[in-house]
Structures are given as C-alpha cells and as structure tokens.
Design an enzyme around this catalytic site. Structure first.
Site, PDB file in Angstrom:
ATOM      1  N   GLY A  27      -0.852  -0.515  -1.601  1.00 15.06           N
ATOM      2  CA  GLY A  27      -0.355  -1.836  -1.337  1.00 15.06           C
ATOM      3  C   GLY A  27      -1.447  -2.947  -1.560  1.00 15.06           C
ATOM      4  N   SER A 152       0.187 -10.824  10.285  1.00 20.31           N
ATOM      5  CA  SER A 152       1.720 -10.812   9.862  1.00 20.31           C
ATOM      6  C   SER A 152       2.397 -11.673  10.650  1.00 20.31           C
ATOM      7  CB  SER A 152       1.906  -9.243  10.340  1.00 20.31           C
ATOM      8  OG  SER A 152       3.353  -9.221  10.275  1.00 20.31           O
ATOM      9  N   TYR A 178       2.441  -3.233  17.567  1.00 24.16           N
ATOM     10  CA  TYR A 178       2.032  -3.682  16.390  1.00 24.16           C
ATOM     11  C   TYR A 178       1.809  -5.287  16.244  1.00 24.16           C
ATOM     12  CZ  TYR A 178       2.377  -4.836  11.044  1.00 24.16           C
ATOM     13  OH  TYR A 178       1.917  -5.421  10.186  1.00 24.16           O
TER      14      TYR A 178
HETATM   15  P1  NDP Z   1      -0.229   0.155   2.953  1.00 26.49           P
HETATM   16  O1  NDP Z   1       0.253   0.985   3.908  1.00 26.49           O
HETATM   17  O2  NDP Z   1       0.355  -0.057   1.432  1.00 26.49           O
HETATM   18  O3  NDP Z   1      -1.703   0.128   2.811  1.00 26.49           O
HETATM   19  C1  NDP Z   1      -2.585   0.341   4.067  1.00 26.49           C
HETATM   20  C2  NDP Z   1      -3.828   0.619   3.830  1.00 26.49           C
HETATM   21  O4  NDP Z   1      -4.655   0.698   5.094  1.00 26.49           O
HETATM   22  C3  NDP Z   1      -4.113   1.817   2.999  1.00 26.49           C
HETATM   23  O5  NDP Z   1      -5.175   1.856   2.177  1.00 26.49           O
HETATM   24  C4  NDP Z   1      -4.453   2.974   4.174  1.00 26.49           C
HETATM   25  O6  NDP Z   1      -4.979   4.020   3.928  1.00 26.49           O
HETATM   26  C5  NDP Z   1      -5.286   1.902   5.007  1.00 26.49           C
HETATM   27  N1  NDP Z   1      -5.525   2.471   6.400  1.00 26.49           N
HETATM   28  C6  NDP Z   1      -4.771   2.880   7.281  1.00 26.49           C
HETATM   29  N2  NDP Z   1      -5.353   3.130   8.266  1.00 26.49           N
HETATM   30  C7  NDP Z   1      -6.572   3.416   8.066  1.00 26.49           C
HETATM   31  C8  NDP Z   1      -7.822   3.701   8.690  1.00 26.49           C
HETATM   32  N3  NDP Z   1      -7.732   4.110  10.020  1.00 26.49           N
HETATM   33  N4  NDP Z   1      -9.049   3.579   8.030  1.00 26.49           N
HETATM   34  C9  NDP Z   1      -8.970   3.052   6.976  1.00 26.49           C
HETATM   35  N5  NDP Z   1      -7.910   2.371   6.091  1.00 26.49           N
HETATM   36  C10 NDP Z   1      -6.916   2.847   6.894  1.00 26.49           C
HETATM   37  O7  NDP Z   1       0.436  -1.195   3.526  1.00 26.49           O
HETATM   38  P2  NDP Z   1       0.094  -2.836   3.071  1.00 26.49           P
HETATM   39  O8  NDP Z   1      -0.858  -2.797   1.846  1.00 26.49           O
HETATM   40  O9  NDP Z   1       1.432  -3.283   3.360  1.00 26.49           O
HETATM   41  O10 NDP Z   1      -0.876  -3.465   4.404  1.00 26.49           O
HETATM   42  C11 NDP Z   1      -1.918  -4.061   4.320  1.00 26.49           C
HETATM   43  C12 NDP Z   1      -1.858  -5.079   5.284  1.00 26.49           C
HETATM   44  O11 NDP Z   1      -0.776  -6.001   5.560  1.00 26.49           O
HETATM   45  C13 NDP Z   1      -2.048  -4.519   6.944  1.00 26.49           C
HETATM   46  O12 NDP Z   1      -2.885  -5.025   7.509  1.00 26.49           O
HETATM   47  C14 NDP Z   1      -0.499  -4.665   7.504  1.00 26.49           C
HETATM   48  O13 NDP Z   1      -0.321  -4.943   8.772  1.00 26.49           O
HETATM   49  C15 NDP Z   1      -0.386  -6.176   6.490  1.00 26.49           C
HETATM   50  N6  NDP Z   1       1.072  -6.552   6.224  1.00 26.49           N
HETATM   51  C16 NDP Z   1       2.002  -5.980   5.424  1.00 26.49           C
HETATM   52  C17 NDP Z   1       3.153  -6.460   5.243  1.00 26.49           C
HETATM   53  C18 NDP Z   1       4.183  -6.012   4.217  1.00 26.49           C
HETATM   54  O14 NDP Z   1       5.179  -6.266   4.114  1.00 26.49           O
HETATM   55  N7  NDP Z   1       3.705  -4.989   3.425  1.00 26.49           N
HETATM   56  C19 NDP Z   1       3.740  -7.385   6.298  1.00 26.49           C
HETATM   57  C20 NDP Z   1       2.740  -7.929   7.130  1.00 26.49           C
HETATM   58  C21 NDP Z   1       1.490  -7.435   7.187  1.00 26.49           C
HETATM   59  P3  NDP Z   1      -4.125   5.418   3.090  1.00 26.49           P
HETATM   60  O15 NDP Z   1      -3.994   5.092   1.714  1.00 26.49           O
HETATM   61  O16 NDP Z   1      -5.347   6.336   3.452  1.00 26.49           O
HETATM   62  O17 NDP Z   1      -2.944   5.513   3.914  1.00 26.49           O
END
Ligand code: NDP
Length: 299
Positions: A27, A152, A178
């Site tokens: 992401g 968010s 969340y």
């Molecule tokens: P993704 O699920 O694509 O990416 C999330 C990332 O966080 C992954 O790399 C995941 O690792 C990592 N992660 C999850 N849990 C842990 C942990 N315990 N320790 C370390 N890393 C962790 O989501 P997004 O890219 O969409 O999200 C990124 C941010 O954007 C988040 O904070 C989300 O709340 C925010 N956001 C996103 C929105 C959207 O529409 N996409 C909307 C609003 C906010 P792994 O690959 O191992 O799962």
C-alpha cells in the site's frame, strides 16, 4: 488552485536524507518507499515481515539502480520488537531525517497485541508512540527533521473511552476501535507539535490521510473487492498526502494533508481540517499520559 495540483514532481531532492517508513511492505508505505528512493533518500523499511520487505526492496532496486534500502524487522504489536528495532537504529545510525509512521490495520476482529493492548489502538497508535519516543535522539540529530503521522477520515468516528482503552469492559465494535486509533494518531501528532513548540525542539510534525485508496487495508471489511475496484483511488494518488506531509518545504508543524475532492476521498493533496474533537487539548494530554503508562516509554 495551484495547491490542488501538488504532485510528486514537486518533491525536493532527498539525497542524503535518512527516511524510516513503517509498514513499507504494501500500500502507501511501499509506494512512499518507491517514490522517495527515486528521489535519492536512504530508506529504512521498518516491517513485520522481513521476507516480504526484501522482495519489495528488490522490486525497487530493479526500478532504480542507485536505490539505498535497508529492511529491518519491526512489529508494532510487540513492544519488545519496537525496542529492539530502536536499539539497532540508535546503534547503527547517527540521525533520522524523516520518520513516516504509516503502518496500520483496519476493522479486524478483536484481538490483542503481545502486550495486551486492543489490536488496532496497540498497532496504529501505541506501537508508533513507543517507536517515535525511542527514536527521538536520532530525530533530534536530523537535518530539518520531520515526523509524519498517518490518520484517516475515520478519525471522525473515534471517541476514545479513556477508562477502557483496551475494550475490556464493553462489547467490541471494530469500526469504532479503528476510529479511536485514528483520532489517537491526531491527538498524538497535535500534542507532539505542542510539546515541541513549548520546549523549542526543531522537529516538524505533520499528519496525512489518503482518502479512500485501494490497498490491502480493506481485507477485513466489505469495502474490499468490487467497491474498492470501483471507488478507491490508485495507490500512487493515495500516497501523495503522505509524501507531501513528508517533503513539502512549506508545510508547517500541525498541518494535516488529505485529498482535495469528493469529501476528501480522492484527488491531489491539500491542507485539510480534522474534526472538532481532535482539537481537544485535554484529550491530547490524557492520551499522552496513558500512552506513556502503557508503553513505558516517556519522552
Ligand atoms: P496496507 O494494509 O496495504 O499496508 C499496511 C502496512 O502496515 C503493511 O505493510 C503491513 O504489513 C503493516 N503492518 C500492519 N501491522 C503491522 C505491525 N504490527 N507491525 C508493523 N507493520 C504492520 O494498508 P494501507 O497502505 O492502506 O495503510 C497505510 C496507512 O494508511 C494505515 O495507517 C491506514 O490506517 C491508513 N489509511 C488508509 C486508507 C486507505 O484507504 N487505504 C484510508 C485511511 C487511512 P504486512 O504487509 O506485513 O501486512
């Protein structure tokens, strides 16, 4: 008007900058690692799955031969892992110039972190709270140092119950949990801005949100699949608020960036406003105190 057209071509040269990105395996985090590598930054991908991290790093090396990427293990849902990561960083590096607190999970079933925190608050806020505090010596040595916090639009559903932050006394509501974690991100950012101003610390703190962006985040929700394909914006667009928050030289501490259009769901990044509750100073300091108590990290 010009503001509405911010895009990655406006990112200044990042050569020489040490940039830590949490959750850089997919992401927004992966896209930010790609774009900032292309701009010459030294990237530290702080990831819970190192194998997945290495394969993302390989993809970026194939695109940009001169990329400089280190993949390091960081599980935000485990304070021991956060401490080990920070110790290693403090041993190996003299400074961090940009810390992008990006990793997150959304609307998953109830579970707890290793340290017994509700999983969304534990990962999205408390893990990053501990991480940022433990990396502070390196950030203080940074050049024009900056911390970016990822929130968010869902912060608008948040209203933290401070006497039950870990959902032990109530029926679990994952949407609300969340939202709580995402308003917590803003309380944290704004309190950090306030504290830095008070003590004269020269670290900028900005916040961002990506609107609705197609990533792996929606895996636990009914927003995944078809709806995501139709309505969500592409990750290259959705990462722009984060990239602007991380690099725009005109950004000021406390600025919050999000997409310009369709109720902040899509479009180029502009300065946006968070809701009234997120401006509540008492809540900022209440969350700060609880976060210090729970994580054992004090700034
Ligand atoms: P993704 O699920 O694509 O990416 C999330 C990332 O966080 C992954 O790399 C995941 O690792 C990592 N992660 C999850 N849990 C842990 C942990 N315990 N320790 C370390 N890393 C962790 O989501 P997004 O890219 O969409 O999200 C990124 C941010 O954007 C988040 O904070 C989300 O709340 C925010 N956001 C996103 C929105 C959207 O529409 N996409 C909307 C609003 C906010 P792994 O690959 O191992 O799962």
């Amino acid at each position: 008007m010009a503001d509405k057209k911010w895009n990655t071509s406006l990112i200044p040269d990042q050569r020489g900058r040490v940039v830590v990105i949490t959750g850089a395996t997919s992401g927004l985090g992966k896209e930010a690692a790609r774009v900032l590598s292309n701009k010459g930054a030294k990237i530290i991908m702080a990831v819970r799955n190192v194998t997945k991290g290495e394969s993302v790093a390989d993809e970026i090396y194939k695109m940009y031969k001169g990329a400089d990427i280190k993949v390091k293990e960081l599980d935000l849902a485990n304070l021991k892992s956060v401490r080990l990561f920070a110790e290693e960083m403090n041993r190996e590096y003299k400074q961090i110039d940009t810390l992008i607190n990006n990793a997150g999970i959304m609307m998953c079933p109830f579970s707890k972190t290793t340290d017994d925190f509700e999983i969304q608050m534990g990962t999205n806020h408390l893990g990053h709270f501990a991480l940022t505090g433990l990396l502070m010596p390196l950030l203080k040595n940074g050049t024009d140092p900056r911390i970016v916090v990822t929130s968010s639009v869902a912060h608008k559903f948040g209203n933290i119950n401070f006497s039950d932050i870990n959902w032990e006394k109530r029926k679990y509501n994952t949407n609300r949990a969340y939202g709580d974690s995402k308003i917590a991100n803003l309380y944290f950012a704004y309190e950090l801005v306030r504290k830095f101003k008070e003590e004269g610390t020269n670290i900028k703190v900005t916040a961002s949100h990506p609107g609705w962006t197609k990533t792996e985040l929606q895996r636990h929700t009914n927003l995944s699949g078809l709806l995501n394909n139709i309505f969500a914006q592409h990750v290259s667009m959705g990462t722009q608020p984060t990239l602007r928050a991380a690099t725009d030289p005109t950004a000021e501490s406390g600025d919050f960036f999000g997409p310009a259009k369709h109720f902040e769901m899509h479009g180029h990044p502009v300065k946006v406003k968070s809701n009234k509750l997120s401006q509540n100073r008492e809540a900022w300091s209440r969350l700060w105190d609880i976060s210090e108590q729970l994580t054992g990290v004090s700034y």
